[in-house]
Design an enzyme around this catalytic site. Structure first.
Site, PDB file in Angstrom:
ATOM      1  N   ARG B 263     146.068 -29.811 125.927  1.00 31.15           N
ATOM      2  CA  ARG B 263     146.057 -29.347 124.530  1.00 31.15           C
ATOM      3  C   ARG B 263     145.023 -30.152 123.775  1.00 31.15           C
ATOM      4  O   ARG B 263     145.233 -31.330 123.500  1.00 31.15           O
ATOM      5  CB  ARG B 263     147.460 -29.522 123.932  1.00 31.15           C
ATOM      6  N   HIS B 267     149.538 -30.614 118.124  1.00 35.41           N
ATOM      7  CA  HIS B 267     150.668 -29.798 118.573  1.00 35.41           C
ATOM      8  C   HIS B 267     150.824 -28.568 117.686  1.00 35.41           C
ATOM      9  O   HIS B 267     151.023 -27.461 118.150  1.00 35.41           O
ATOM     10  CB  HIS B 267     151.959 -30.619 118.562  1.00 35.41           C
ATOM     11  N   TYR B 276     149.510 -40.871 118.580  1.00 39.25           N
ATOM     12  CA  TYR B 276     150.096 -41.129 119.898  1.00 39.25           C
ATOM     13  C   TYR B 276     149.154 -40.983 121.091  1.00 39.25           C
ATOM     14  O   TYR B 276     149.549 -41.246 122.212  1.00 39.25           O
ATOM     15  CB  TYR B 276     151.342 -40.253 120.105  1.00 39.25           C
TER      16      TYR B 276
HETATM   17  C1  LIG Z   1     165.286 -27.008 121.771  1.00 39.94           C
HETATM   18  C2  LIG Z   1     164.135 -27.556 121.009  1.00 39.94           C
HETATM   19  N1  LIG Z   1     164.050 -28.873 120.784  1.00 39.94           N
HETATM   20  C3  LIG Z   1     163.018 -29.383 120.093  1.00 39.94           C
HETATM   21  C4  LIG Z   1     162.043 -28.579 119.609  1.00 39.94           C
HETATM   22  C5  LIG Z   1     160.882 -29.173 118.820  1.00 39.94           C
HETATM   23  N2  LIG Z   1     159.655 -29.010 119.589  1.00 39.94           N
HETATM   24  C6  LIG Z   1     158.819 -27.983 119.363  1.00 39.94           C
HETATM   25  S1  LIG Z   1     157.609 -27.919 120.486  1.00 39.94           S
HETATM   26  C7  LIG Z   1     158.150 -29.311 121.274  1.00 39.94           C
HETATM   27  C8  LIG Z   1     157.424 -29.808 122.463  1.00 39.94           C
HETATM   28  C9  LIG Z   1     157.236 -28.747 123.501  1.00 39.94           C
HETATM   29  O1  LIG Z   1     156.452 -29.228 124.537  1.00 39.94           O
HETATM   30  P1  LIG Z   1     156.015 -28.343 125.764  1.00 39.94           P
HETATM   31  O2  LIG Z   1     157.186 -27.644 126.354  1.00 39.94           O
HETATM   32  O3  LIG Z   1     155.212 -29.204 126.652  1.00 39.94           O
HETATM   33  O4  LIG Z   1     155.101 -27.205 125.110  1.00 39.94           O
HETATM   34  P2  LIG Z   1     153.743 -27.385 124.309  1.00 39.94           P
HETATM   35  O5  LIG Z   1     154.124 -27.483 122.869  1.00 39.94           O
HETATM   36  O6  LIG Z   1     153.034 -28.568 124.811  1.00 39.94           O
HETATM   37  O7  LIG Z   1     152.996 -26.117 124.547  1.00 39.94           O
HETATM   38  C10 LIG Z   1     159.289 -29.803 120.646  1.00 39.94           C
HETATM   39  C11 LIG Z   1     159.998 -31.024 121.037  1.00 39.94           C
HETATM   40  C12 LIG Z   1     162.172 -27.204 119.850  1.00 39.94           C
HETATM   41  N3  LIG Z   1     161.264 -26.321 119.398  1.00 39.94           N
HETATM   42  N4  LIG Z   1     163.213 -26.710 120.547  1.00 39.94           N
END
Ligand SMILES: Cc1ncc(C[n+]2csc(CCOP(=O)(O)OP(=O)(O)O)c2C)c(N)n1
Ligand SMILES: [Mg+2]
Lengths: 324, 365
Positions: B263, B267, B276
């Site tokens: 990425r 985010h 970070y």
């Molecule tokens: C159940 C849940 N917990 C926390 C969040 C908050 N949150 C949104 S995206 C994220 C990280 C997701 O990481 P990843 O699965 O690697 O996907 P990326 O965003 O890197 O595409 C978090 C913790 C959420 N959306 N859903």
């Protein structure tokens, strides 16, 4: 005395209490290096290290489940759920273990911990970053549910929650995380769980509110004053255990009751308050109990300002009640 | 800690030439390669523009995908029209290669009256039924068991369709990930999981998300194949997916494809990644930009000239700008849209609340 906002009050309470009590650990997603997505835990990782401020994998059931285990074994965990909307994967742990451990073990075990979660609308978060689902937790015996509305109460109630012997669901109104500021003393003080606060005295109508809605209620009360209506506003601060004495006192005083919450109306905590009033003080009522609440729909995005209880909606309820 | 460099056998673009000798069926034609390139570039332009629009206050929020175009476009290109995708908030490239119109994407970001989600969802929470692009919910991995259910239903109906379900590295920690993978394995569901391992779940690096050396090995525990590909190599992603999709179509069960990518942006528009991760790490991955890699391949193979490249870019920019200009004219959704679609028909309480609201709204408009 320094003036701080609500999120700084959370941070200060955690920091001071962690210095005093080394059993406290924080765990959650992005709470460490990042300082939390709302910065509630900012600087704690740097001060207390990664053993006490734990960045967890993405699993709410893991966060709450392990926090329960830590509590059973004598730690004092304060897990953060990033948004209340993401607590559902942990719902099983909360309802099955957290709420019932003391009771089901005949009092042999208990697990005291504080689950902190930002909740509520007003930040353009759509369905999944706006919900007010306090009623689910209020409906589960064994959990205390605390919702502060001011920085002072946030700090004092969070400290009381951390020192309580029971599990506490501590919901932080994120809409007013930064917008509401006031002087808050540094150092130790507590605000008791289970005690409401008369946020404004009045004699004609009582508005019962909590969280971000307190401030909308106060604004409505001020508007009503200009129309010659004297509105009392009760800030519940704790939903479970409810300060029933404070509720009944204001009902008996004004005889006109409006309950404001942003959670959907049907099955919301307002229904419980209304039922208690009708059981215990119906003879004091001059008119119907009116709920001004979120609609019975999921939380919308573009039109969120129309979904949230607003001053005009509360004014309408006040006008209606004043006809009685 | 930095995201480890991909260790994969399946290099395509970094080696000379397009490896036609591979046993893959359905290699993309020259026209298709250019199409893939166009969509990747469009995804990038859309992403850049959307981020800017958010900064200017023209949209409320956005989840950028810059850096991940190859994983998204390369995988979804392997599908047939009647197959389904279960995307995440980040999968703009999947929407575009599947044929979502730019206007519908823009309308959604604006939450206006043309938004297929009727302005109810936060931006980047897409859903386009016409292209079998399932509706996104924020809670991570909540769509995965649902995706498996769709695949099981396809099998139940004796169809030869396939589901492509997308998820991130962070998602692999959630309970729903495990439920989904287990059901997929037990019922040999015709599903392919595309794990976009972009190195980070907000501020948590993948090395602290799991103690497993790879994510793809998690599939092994559920009894099906997990493979790793260079997620910045669009043809490697395409080939791995095409192979897995064929396998699923033949009734031979699920596959997980771990795309190693990065990425490059924040985010979301609410995130500040400098808190970070290091600039060096980002710079290192910028040098391996999937669009640059594919462009140099196309040029080296004489499939794309400089003139053609700039003509394509200009065309796409114009298309995008006019979609935005048109959607900025659209009004916000009507007030009644708050109350519609809660149920198939309207119960009394919602009708009553709508009637009350109508009055208030008319005073406040
Ligand atoms: C159940 C849940 N917990 C926390 C969040 C908050 N949150 C949104 S995206 C994220 C990280 C997701 O990481 P990843 O699965 O690697 O996907 P990326 O965003 O890197 O595409 C978090 C913790 C959420 N959306 N859903
Ligand atoms: Mg990720």
């Amino acid at each position: 005395m320094p003036t701080i906002n609500l999120v700084q009050a959370v941070n200060q309470a955690l920091r001071e209490e962690m210095r005093r009590d080394e059993r406290i650990v924080i765990l959650g997603e992005d709470v460490g290096k990042d300082g939390g997505v709302f910065r509630a835990t900012e600087g704690l990782y740097e001060e207390f290290g990664e053993n006490r401020v734990i960045d967890t994998p993405l699993s709410e059931s893991g966060i709450i489940g392990t926090a329960i285990g830590m509590a059973i074994y004598g730690l004092n965990p304060v897990p953060e759920i990033q948004f209340l909307d993401f607590i559902y994967p942990a719902f099983d742990q909360i309802v099955t273990n957290l709420a019932k451990l003391r009771y089901r073990s005949g009092g042999q075990y208990s697990c005291h911990l504080v689950v902190r979660a930002p909740y509520g609308g007003g930040i353009k978060g759509g369905h999944y970053h706006s919900q007010s689902s306090e009623a689910y937790f209020c409906h589960t015996a064994g959990l205390k549910v605390v919702i502060p509305a001011t920085p002072y109460d946030t700090k004092g109630l969070l400290l009381s929650s951390i020192r309580d012997k029971d599990p506490v669901i501590f919901l932080e109104p994120k809409k007013i995380y930064r917008s509401v500021k006031e002087e808050v003393p540094e150092g130790e003080f507590t605000v008791p769980i289970g005690k409401a606060k008369l946020a404004r005295e009045g004699s004609d109508v009582s508005i019962i509110a909590y969280g971000a809605m307190l401030h909308v209620a106060l604004e409505a009360a001020e508007t009503a004053r200009k129309n010659g209506v004297d509105v009392e506003v009760l800030d519940l601060r704790t939903l479970i255990p409810l300060d029933i004495d404070a509720v009944l006192a204001t009902v008996k005083k004004t005889g006109r009751v409006i309950i404001v919450h942003e959670a959907p109306k049907t099955g919301g905590f307002g229904a419980e308050i209304a039922a208690l009033i009708s059981e215990k003080a119906i003879e004091y009522l001059k008119g119907p109990i009116i709920r001004v609440a979120g609609y019975d729909t999921p939380f919308p995005y573009t039109l969120e300002e129309f979904y949230m209880p607003s001053v005009p909606r509360i004014m309408k309820a006040i006008d209606k009640l004043m006809q009685y | 800690m930095s995201q480890s460099r991909p260790q994969v056998k399946d290099k395509v673009l970094q080696v000379a030439g397009f490896q036609k000798e591979r046993e893959m069926k359905g290699e993309p034609s020259k026209e298709e390669l250019i199409h893939i390139y166009r969509v990747m570039l469009l995804t990038r332009l859309f992403d850049t523009k959307s981020l800017n629009m958010q900064r200017q206050g023209r949209i409320g929020f956005y989840v950028p995908c810059t850096g991940q175009e190859a994983s998204q476009v390369g995988s979804a290109f392997a599908l047939r029209r009647d197959d389904w995708t279960f995307p995440t908030y980040r999968d703009v490239g999947v929407a575009l290669i599947r044929g979502a119109s730019l206007r519908s994407l823009v309308a959604h970001l604006m939450g206006n009256s043309n938004d297929p989600m009727k302005g109810r969802q936060m931006p980047s929470h897409w859903g386009f039924r016409t292209i079998n692009f399932a509706s996104v919910a924020s809670p991570i991995a909540s769509h995965l068991p649902v995706a498996v259910g769709v695949a099981m239903a396809m099998k139940f109906k004796n169809e030869d369709k396939v589901v492509l379900a997308y998820h991130g590295d962070g998602a692999t920690s959630s309970g729903d990930f495990h439920s989904a993978y287990n059901f997929a394995g037990v019922y040999k569901a015709p599903i392919v999981f595309i794990c976009e391992n972009n190195g980070w779940a907000i501020s948590l690096p993948v090395q602290r998300q799991t103690a497993s050396p790879t994510l793809s090995q998690k599939a092994t525990a559920y009894g099906f194949e997990g493979v790793r590909v260079d997620g910045n190599d669009v043809l490697a992603v395409y080939r791995a997916t095409a192979k897995a999709v064929d396998k699923a179509r033949r009734g031979e069960g699920p596959t997980m494809i771990e795309c190693l990518t990065y990425r490059l942006g924040p985010h979301s528009t609410s995130d500040d990644p400098t808190r970070y991760r290091s600039r060096e790490e980002v710079e290192e991955w910028k040098r391996r930009d999937c669009i640059e890699i594919f462009r140099s391949f196309l040029k080296k193979e004489a499939l794309l000239s400089d003139e053609e490249d700039s003509r394509i870019r200009k065309e796409l920019e114009e298309e995008l700008n006019s979609a935005i200009a048109e959607e900025e004219q659209a009004p916000r959704p009507a007030i009644e849209s708050i109350f519609e679609d809660v149920y198939s028909s309207e119960p009394w309480n919602i009708r009553e609340q709508f009637e009350e609201a109508k009055e208030d709204f008319s005073k406040r408009m």
